[in-house]
Design a protein around this motif. Sequence first.
Motif, PDB file in Angstrom:
ATOM      1  N   VAL A  67       0.858  -1.195   0.000  1.00 23.35           N
ATOM      2  CA  VAL A  67       0.000   0.000   0.000  1.00 23.35           C
ATOM      3  C   VAL A  67       0.895   1.247   0.000  1.00 23.35           C
ATOM      4  O   VAL A  67       0.667   2.202  -0.749  1.00 23.35           O
ATOM      5  CB  VAL A  67      -0.951  -0.004   1.221  1.00 23.35           C
ATOM      6  CG1 VAL A  67      -1.667   1.342   1.359  1.00 23.35           C
ATOM      7  CG2 VAL A  67      -1.975  -1.132   1.111  1.00 23.35           C
ATOM      8  N   ARG A  95       2.055   2.130  -3.211  1.00 20.76           N
ATOM      9  CA  ARG A  95       0.921   2.412  -4.106  1.00 20.76           C
ATOM     10  C   ARG A  95       0.681   1.279  -5.113  1.00 20.76           C
ATOM     11  O   ARG A  95       0.096   1.497  -6.168  1.00 20.76           O
ATOM     12  CB  ARG A  95       1.089   3.757  -4.850  1.00 20.76           C
ATOM     13  CG  ARG A  95       1.357   4.950  -3.923  1.00 20.76           C
ATOM     14  CD  ARG A  95       0.188   5.218  -2.965  1.00 20.76           C
ATOM     15  NE  ARG A  95       0.466   6.323  -2.052  1.00 20.76           N
ATOM     16  CZ  ARG A  95       0.637   6.183  -0.721  1.00 20.76           C
ATOM     17  NH1 ARG A  95       0.573   4.984  -0.159  1.00 20.76           N
ATOM     18  NH2 ARG A  95       0.833   7.237   0.036  1.00 20.76           N
ATOM     19  N   LYS A  96       1.156   0.064  -4.777  1.00 20.93           N
ATOM     20  CA  LYS A  96       0.809  -1.102  -5.605  1.00 20.93           C
ATOM     21  C   LYS A  96      -0.602  -1.551  -5.267  1.00 20.93           C
ATOM     22  O   LYS A  96      -1.295  -2.168  -6.063  1.00 20.93           O
ATOM     23  CB  LYS A  96       1.779  -2.267  -5.317  1.00 20.93           C
ATOM     24  CG  LYS A  96       3.117  -2.144  -5.999  1.00 20.93           C
ATOM     25  CD  LYS A  96       4.010  -3.316  -5.689  1.00 20.93           C
ATOM     26  CE  LYS A  96       3.706  -4.523  -6.546  1.00 20.93           C
ATOM     27  NZ  LYS A  96       4.677  -5.624  -6.334  1.00 20.93           N
ATOM     28  N   LEU A  97      -1.002  -1.324  -4.019  1.00 18.06           N
ATOM     29  CA  LEU A  97      -2.365  -1.610  -3.573  1.00 18.06           C
ATOM     30  C   LEU A  97      -2.946  -0.298  -3.049  1.00 18.06           C
ATOM     31  O   LEU A  97      -2.211   0.567  -2.552  1.00 18.06           O
ATOM     32  CB  LEU A  97      -2.353  -2.677  -2.469  1.00 18.06           C
ATOM     33  CG  LEU A  97      -1.839  -4.072  -2.883  1.00 18.06           C
ATOM     34  CD1 LEU A  97      -1.602  -4.959  -1.662  1.00 18.06           C
ATOM     35  CD2 LEU A  97      -2.819  -4.752  -3.833  1.00 18.06           C
ATOM     36  N   GLU A  98      -4.270  -0.174  -3.178  1.00 18.09           N
ATOM     37  CA  GLU A  98      -4.878   1.128  -2.902  1.00 18.09           C
ATOM     38  C   GLU A  98      -4.908   1.464  -1.419  1.00 18.09           C
ATOM     39  O   GLU A  98      -4.450   2.520  -0.998  1.00 18.09           O
ATOM     40  CB  GLU A  98      -6.285   1.116  -3.496  1.00 18.09           C
ATOM     41  CG  GLU A  98      -6.911   2.479  -3.583  1.00 18.09           C
ATOM     42  CD  GLU A  98      -8.414   2.358  -3.836  1.00 18.09           C
ATOM     43  OE1 GLU A  98      -8.851   1.326  -4.394  1.00 18.09           O
ATOM     44  OE2 GLU A  98      -9.126   3.287  -3.411  1.00 18.09           O
ATOM     45  N   LYS A  99      -5.510   0.574  -0.639  1.00 19.16           N
ATOM     46  CA  LYS A  99      -5.542   0.835   0.803  1.00 19.16           C
ATOM     47  C   LYS A  99      -5.653  -0.459   1.588  1.00 19.16           C
ATOM     48  O   LYS A  99      -6.085  -1.494   1.056  1.00 19.16           O
ATOM     49  CB  LYS A  99      -6.659   1.796   1.189  1.00 19.16           C
ATOM     50  CG  LYS A  99      -8.028   1.317   0.906  1.00 19.16           C
ATOM     51  CD  LYS A  99      -9.031   2.390   1.335  1.00 19.16           C
ATOM     52  CE  LYS A  99     -10.338   2.104   0.659  1.00 19.16           C
ATOM     53  NZ  LYS A  99     -11.240   3.149   0.473  1.00 19.16           N
ATOM     54  N   PRO A 150      -2.733   4.630   3.563  1.00 16.92           N
ATOM     55  CA  PRO A 150      -4.186   4.754   3.621  1.00 16.92           C
ATOM     56  C   PRO A 150      -4.839   3.458   4.115  1.00 16.92           C
ATOM     57  O   PRO A 150      -4.423   2.372   3.695  1.00 16.92           O
ATOM     58  CB  PRO A 150      -4.591   5.027   2.169  1.00 16.92           C
ATOM     59  CG  PRO A 150      -3.342   5.429   1.468  1.00 16.92           C
ATOM     60  CD  PRO A 150      -2.208   4.779   2.200  1.00 16.92           C
ATOM     61  N   TYR A 151      -5.817   3.589   5.011  1.00 14.59           N
ATOM     62  CA  TYR A 151      -6.503   2.390   5.496  1.00 14.59           C
ATOM     63  C   TYR A 151      -7.954   2.701   5.807  1.00 14.59           C
ATOM     64  O   TYR A 151      -8.340   3.864   5.959  1.00 14.59           O
ATOM     65  CB  TYR A 151      -5.806   1.811   6.739  1.00 14.59           C
ATOM     66  CG  TYR A 151      -5.905   2.654   7.986  1.00 14.59           C
ATOM     67  CD1 TYR A 151      -4.921   3.583   8.300  1.00 14.59           C
ATOM     68  CD2 TYR A 151      -7.004   2.532   8.855  1.00 14.59           C
ATOM     69  CE1 TYR A 151      -5.008   4.357   9.441  1.00 14.59           C
ATOM     70  CE2 TYR A 151      -7.096   3.306   9.998  1.00 14.59           C
ATOM     71  CZ  TYR A 151      -6.094   4.223  10.284  1.00 14.59           C
ATOM     72  OH  TYR A 151      -6.195   5.008  11.412  1.00 14.59           O
TER      73      TYR A 151
END
Length: 354
Positions: A222, A225-229, A302-303
């Motif tokens: 995350v 930024r490979k995964l959104e949140k 981000p979570y």
Amino acid sequence: MSNILFFLVNVERMSKHQVLVTGGAGYIGSHACLQLLKEGFEVVVIDNLTNSSKISLQRVEELVDRRLVFVEEDIRNEKEVEKIIRFHNIGSVIHFAGLKAVGESVEYPLEYYENNVGGALSLFKAMKNCGIKNLIFSSSATVYGIPEKSPITENSSLSAVNPYGSTKLSIEKIIQDIVNSDNQWRSAILRYFNPVGAHPSGKIGEDPKDIPNNLMPYITQVAMRKLEKLSVYGDDYDTPDGTGVRDYIHVMDLVDGHIAALHYLLNQPPKNNVIVNLGTGIGCSVLELIKTFEKINNIEVPYEIAERRAGDVASCYADASYAYELLNWSAKRDISQMCKDSFEWQTKNPNGFE
Ligand code: NAD
Ligand code: WQD
């Protein structure tokens, strides 16, 4: 014998000791190979590369400027394993090879039993046939099932809540039965809590094949930024901030625990089986881990708060005192170091070993 002579004899003995590392190309195994080579042991790796790349081992050799032997082989191939043990004059075995994804084990229980339990049986038979009876086994805190309370001592009750956990419990039992049946065996069953982090060089680390299931690799992806949140699975647990509490342990500390266990075993009389927790003894919540990661790496993660994940427990951390008492080992690296080294590995290798 003078102290210096005793020391030199021991160093000489260790430097000739050949250690077979099954699953040595994997996350924990590669870090263990590095520390074994650093300590002067000779290392032979068997790995079928189902969940790893041999590039990890090339990096290990570069980091330590020493060579190891790598054999691409499946540990279920008993006769081949026997040949390798004999050919390389193996003295001890550290057994990491296995499948480890809890969710996958629920979907494919037969494959998990066949690979993990079947693999362990073949390996132990090959060892027995060659008269090699020093063994360290990667077990897991998963054998405590749903713990009644933390900190968890080695005497806490055991249960399996998924097929992966059942394989670990079964292998532990097999090892105990072998040691009871033959007084030449020495074994250490090491129960890991939550291994995270990477070698501080950022050259080796955890390389999940798909979307990570575990918290730390998810956070690093995350942050990249490979995964959104990140979904935080539940904030209504009976813990200080409501999120799940675990005992994260730096992989370098974890493998140092293996070196301590190996030295311990080699200095013990046979018929010795020890079972030891490898954890820090400190619980850390999901939110604490996120905040520490953000601070040390100066990056936002981000979570969102999501539903609880099925099968999760509120809190699980080790009583790590027995490891200190028996092996004179304790974890040294804190959560900040774990977050820093995990992110260093991820940023230097955005696509893992590919
Ligand atoms: P990993 O998947 O990175 O390493 C396991 C290695 O074993 C891989 O390189 C894989 O290719 C190899 N392997 C699997 N089956 C094999 C077979 N039949 N023959 C030869 N090689 C085979 O996993 P890891 O995180 O390094 O875990 C190492 C061990 O520690 C495993 O036994 C795992 O169950 C245990 N463990 C891991 C954790 C964790 O969270 N990572 C926690 C507790 C225990
Ligand atoms: C840690 C915490 C989650 C992911 C597993 C295995 C165990 C052992 C180690 C091998 C929990 C929360 C997680 C996410 C989250 N492996 N979480 N969002 O479940 O303690 O242990 O790995 O032996 O057997 O079960 O580790 O990293 O999955 O979870 O909020 O996307 O993070 O709920 O509180 P776990 P984990």
